[in-house]
Design a protein around this motif. Structure first.
Motif, PDB file in Angstrom:
ATOM      1  N   THR A 116     -44.093   3.579  40.072  1.00 13.82           N
ATOM      2  CA  THR A 116     -44.710   4.836  39.677  1.00 13.82           C
ATOM      3  C   THR A 116     -45.046   4.807  38.193  1.00 13.82           C
ATOM      4  N   THR A 195     -42.990  10.526  34.429  1.00 10.26           N
ATOM      5  CA  THR A 195     -43.818  10.431  35.626  1.00 10.26           C
ATOM      6  C   THR A 195     -44.612  11.713  35.868  1.00 10.26           C
ATOM      7  N   VAL A 209     -52.234   7.264  30.693  1.00 13.01           N
ATOM      8  CA  VAL A 209     -51.318   6.739  31.689  1.00 13.01           C
ATOM      9  C   VAL A 209     -51.075   5.258  31.403  1.00 13.01           C
ATOM     10  N   SER A 211     -50.898   2.456  32.962  1.00 11.82           N
ATOM     11  CA  SER A 211     -51.195   1.669  34.160  1.00 11.82           C
ATOM     12  C   SER A 211     -52.484   0.893  33.932  1.00 11.82           C
ATOM     13  N   ARG A 214     -57.063   3.674  36.195  1.00 16.77           N
ATOM     14  CA  ARG A 214     -56.886   5.112  36.363  1.00 16.77           C
ATOM     15  C   ARG A 214     -56.338   5.403  37.761  1.00 16.77           C
ATOM     16  N   LEU A 215     -55.531   6.444  37.846  1.00 15.38           N
ATOM     17  CA  LEU A 215     -54.922   6.788  39.116  1.00 15.38           C
ATOM     18  C   LEU A 215     -55.841   7.693  39.919  1.00 15.38           C
ATOM     19  N   GLU A 216     -55.886   7.448  41.220  1.00 16.52           N
ATOM     20  CA  GLU A 216     -56.756   8.224  42.102  1.00 16.52           C
ATOM     21  C   GLU A 216     -56.438   9.715  42.028  1.00 16.52           C
ATOM     22  N   THR A 223     -56.478   5.327  30.808  1.00 17.78           N
ATOM     23  CA  THR A 223     -55.368   4.382  30.718  1.00 17.78           C
ATOM     24  C   THR A 223     -55.135   4.016  29.253  1.00 17.78           C
ATOM     25  N   SER A 234     -43.956   1.333  34.301  1.00 19.63           N
ATOM     26  CA  SER A 234     -43.745   2.136  35.501  1.00 19.63           C
ATOM     27  C   SER A 234     -42.261   2.202  35.828  1.00 19.63           C
ATOM     28  N   ASN A 274     -45.597  12.183  44.185  1.00 16.21           N
ATOM     29  CA  ASN A 274     -46.435  11.320  43.339  1.00 16.21           C
ATOM     30  C   ASN A 274     -45.757   9.987  43.032  1.00 16.21           C
ATOM     31  N   GLY A 276     -45.515   6.044  43.597  1.00 16.88           N
ATOM     32  CA  GLY A 276     -46.415   4.972  43.995  1.00 16.88           C
ATOM     33  C   GLY A 276     -45.730   3.975  44.905  1.00 16.88           C
TER      34      GLY A 276
END
Length: 307
Positions: A116, A195, A209, A211, A214-216, A223, A234, A274, A276
């Motif tokens: 996550t 998170t 973020v 990661s 980019r998160l959906e 990012t 994460s 949320n 992952g």
């Protein structure tokens, strides 16, 4: 008499073997009941047990930032009857911070279950509207960031960011996320990392973020890489066993992990919280943990927390 005795011995032998095969599998969670790791483990367990066709019970063994539970797994017999459901902290951070009785080579790695990404957060309505403004402040003056404790992911991610950005910073650790969020609301800290669950339940805004993409669920949040910082952090979890499993056992357990992650209840939990989903098989998970632990150890050294 000899035939009767032989028959009795054979029956006893089969009885012992049958008992061993039917023995309950203990899944050690190194934190108390009701916490984040425990909640995920309890939804993971039914699908895992069903695929193995075994009874699986969760044993909460809390203390010392998860290292007591992790140590109990490392010290158990390598017979497939004791596993650990461990997050990043006890596996890939705490052994660099304290003198643990176990190390990375104390375990056989079964699978990764979740990953996550975390977000860089500031107080909603802050005068600094984006990351560039905070970097400018940190260059000219300083920024104060909080964490849920030394060596936690919020701490490591912020320490890595402030080092890469070259900004002046002060770290204020708190005893948990709740206290840190109160401090942010009161203006005691400027930035925090956590998170989406924390982001959604507090009056904060995400600046970026940590990661690769980019998160959906949050397509408008850039990012760290887009903003010029090659940082990926994460909160992850996975299953390990005491060192010494045979390859057939390890493979069967890894396959059961894959099935548990695909179970409807686990997928629904991930959507609701949320979280992952991330499956890595035994070999890939072992390599990932090794890389992650090495990276975290370097961050801790750079932050002056270890030698």
């Amino acid at each position: 008499m000899r035939k009767t005795t032989t028959f009795a011995v054979i029956c006893a032998a089969f009885g012992v073997a049958g008992t061993a095969q039917a023995q309950t599998l203990e899944l050690v969670v190194p934190f108390g009941a009701g916490g984040g790791t425990d909640t995920v483990a309890r939804v993971f367990e039914p699908g895992f047990a069903a695929k193995l066709d075994r009874t699986v019970v969760i044993r909460n063994t809390a203390g010392a930032s998860g290292t007591i539970g992790a140590a109990s797994v490392a010290q158990a017999a390598a017979d497939g009857n004791t596993l650990g459901y461990l997050p990043i902290g006890p596996l890939a951070i705490q052994p660099s911070l304290r003198d643990t009785s176990y190390g990375l080579d104390s375990f056989d790695y079964i699978c990764q279950t979740t990953s996550t990404p975390v977000f860089l957060l500031n107080k909603s309505g802050s005068a600094n509207a984006d990351l560039a403004a905070w970097v400018a402040q940190g260059t000219e003056d300083r920024v104060v960031y909080g964490s849920s404790g030394p060596g936690t992911i919020p701490h490591l991610a912020m320490a890595a960011f402030t080092t890469e950005a070259g900004i002046n910073s002060v770290h204020l650790p708190f005893d948990g996320t709740g206290m840190a969020m109160n401090a942010m609301a009161g203006g005691e800290i400027d930035l925090f990392v956590d998170t989406a669950t924390v982001m959604e339940s507090n009056d904060v805004t995400a600046l970026a973020v940590f990661s690769p993409e980019r998160l959906e669920a949050y397509p408008d949040i850039p990012t760290m890489q887009e903003l010029g910082y090659d940082l990926d952090f994460s909160v992850w979890q996975g299953v390990v066993a005491p060192k010494g499993l045979d390859e057939e056992q390890r493979s069967a357990l890894s396959d059961a992990c894959a099935a548990a992650i695909e179970a409807e209840a686990f997928v629904e939990l991930a959507k609701k919280t949320n979280t992952g989903l991330m499956y890595r098989n035994a070999e890939d998970f072992e390599a990932f943990v090794s890389r992650n632990a090495e990276m975290n150890a370097q961050i801790l050294r750079d932050a002056g927390l270890t030698q």
